[in-house]
Structure formats: C-alpha cells, structure tokens
Scaffold this active site. Sequence first.
Site, PDB file in Angstrom:
ATOM      1  N   ASP A   8       0.852  -1.189   0.000  1.00  0.00           N
ATOM      2  CA  ASP A   8       0.000   0.000   0.000  1.00  0.00           C
ATOM      3  C   ASP A   8       0.887   1.237   0.000  1.00  0.00           C
ATOM      4  O   ASP A   8       1.760   1.382   0.863  1.00  0.00           O
ATOM      5  CB  ASP A   8      -0.905   0.011   1.235  1.00  0.00           C
ATOM      6  CG  ASP A   8      -2.013  -1.031   1.152  1.00  0.00           C
ATOM      7  OD1 ASP A   8      -2.015  -1.813   0.184  1.00  0.00           O
ATOM      8  OD2 ASP A   8      -2.870  -1.066   2.051  1.00  0.00           O
ATOM      9  N   ASP A 129     -15.309  -3.743  -2.240  1.00  0.00           N
ATOM     10  CA  ASP A 129     -14.968  -3.499  -0.838  1.00  0.00           C
ATOM     11  C   ASP A 129     -16.273  -3.296  -0.084  1.00  0.00           C
ATOM     12  O   ASP A 129     -17.019  -2.368  -0.401  1.00  0.00           O
ATOM     13  CB  ASP A 129     -14.082  -2.257  -0.714  1.00  0.00           C
ATOM     14  CG  ASP A 129     -12.859  -2.337  -1.629  1.00  0.00           C
ATOM     15  OD1 ASP A 129     -12.355  -3.453  -1.829  1.00  0.00           O
ATOM     16  OD2 ASP A 129     -12.434  -1.289  -2.146  1.00  0.00           O
TER      17      ASP A 129
END
Length: 257
Positions: A8, A129
Amino acid sequence: MEVIPAIDLLDGRCVRLYQGDYQQSQVFSENPVEVARQWVEQGANRLHLVDLDGAKAGKPVNLSAIEAIVRAVSIPVQVGGGLRDRSSVAQLLNLGVNRVILGTIAVENPQLVQQLSQEFPGQIVVGIDAREGKVATRGWLETSEVQATELAQNMAHLGVAAIIYTDIHRDGTLKGPNIPALRELATAVNVPVIASGGVSSLTDLLSLLALEPSGVTGVIVGRALYTGEVDLSEAIQAVGQGRWQDIPPDLGSSAFA
C-alpha cells in the site's frame, strides 16, 4: 491458491491502514521497491499495489513508485486506487502494469467497466470493498446501497477477469477473513474471486482452501506479512501451487518389498 503480497502506497512509502482509516497508517518502509524485491525473493508470483493517495484523489498519484516497482520485478503487478477513467487505466497499463483494479466506477459507471474489459481483455479486475455486505466507494470514504454479491454478478456479466473481495471491517485487523461472505460471493459468480482483508495466520490461509472449489483462487495478504505473523514462503508452501497436501507421498522401494 495464489498468495499475493500487498504493498500500500502513501506519499511514496509502504504503509498499512487499519480498516481503511487514513488517520491510522503505519509506515513499514520508505522504499517500496525493496519491499517488492523482498516478496519476489520469498516466492511471490504476483504483487498487489494500492495507490492510497490515488484512491482519495480519484486519479493515480504514486506513479513513480509504481513504475519503479514494475521495472524492478519480473512478476505481474496489479494496481488499484483512484482509477476512474480510461486514461488512468491506459496510463498504468502503458507503464507495464499487468492488471488494473477498478472500484468506485464499478458502482458509478458500469458501462465504462464493460468498455475497458473489451478493450483490455484479461487485464480488468474489479475490487469490491464491503461494509456489512454493502459496497463502499471513493477510497472507502462512502458506503453505497449496492449489495456486494449483486455487484459481483453484474461485473462478471460485463467480462471482468477477476473480482477482489475485501471485508473492510477485517482489513488490517488480523481478525481472519470473512469466510461466509466469500463463499456466498464466489458461488454467485463464474469468474475467479480473490480474498482480501483480515488474514492473520497460516490457519486463516488454510481455511480459505475450502473455498477453492467455489472459485476463490487467490488471497491478498498485507499486515500479517509485515508484522511477521505470516511468512510468505511458508504460506506459499502451505496453500500455493505444489502445496504439500497435493504432493503424493514418496512410497520408496520398501512399499513393494
């Protein structure tokens, strides 16, 4: 089952968030390229990059870090975060990214997802998500009324290469994957599903193997790799191709004596 390490990116650094909260970021490395190389050395066959700045901005931000990683490794790299138009997608694919992950536009502009899937076959993945079964968008800052399974079915019909399912309440928490939600989603679609969020141990990875017949073909692991709870090479040996339970026992000549 493919074990995919996550990198990330926030301000060009490798970080992990807790439940997608930008205020709860932990820096694990100032040098994402070194992190990428480390995962390759430990046996990764694919890397999962998330441009966290991009997810907030609605366009790619960490392009230099992404390009540097793609150039440094010889395995496929998939990237998500803020990809909401054709030019952003093309920009990343031109850098050598193998697959791009679309999130927000799957909810807001499914027609574009279909066009991109046709233009770049095999390279468009949709990231779903979910918060309590409902799809979150715009860097997880908003929650829609769209059900995750319903969106997955729509995206599968549009020709996407795979679906990545993340349970936000589990992401970065090391609480284990949401097995029932994954099973429901994977059973509902005919494209590969990749699990993401909550993996904390080898036991969690082994529990996902039960979902392989339903279509869960991979798992993205983030925080557990960085904290040492999961060793990547061990994880690949346990659940990856050629895992120990797939290898026939060596009977030896004594078996026939």
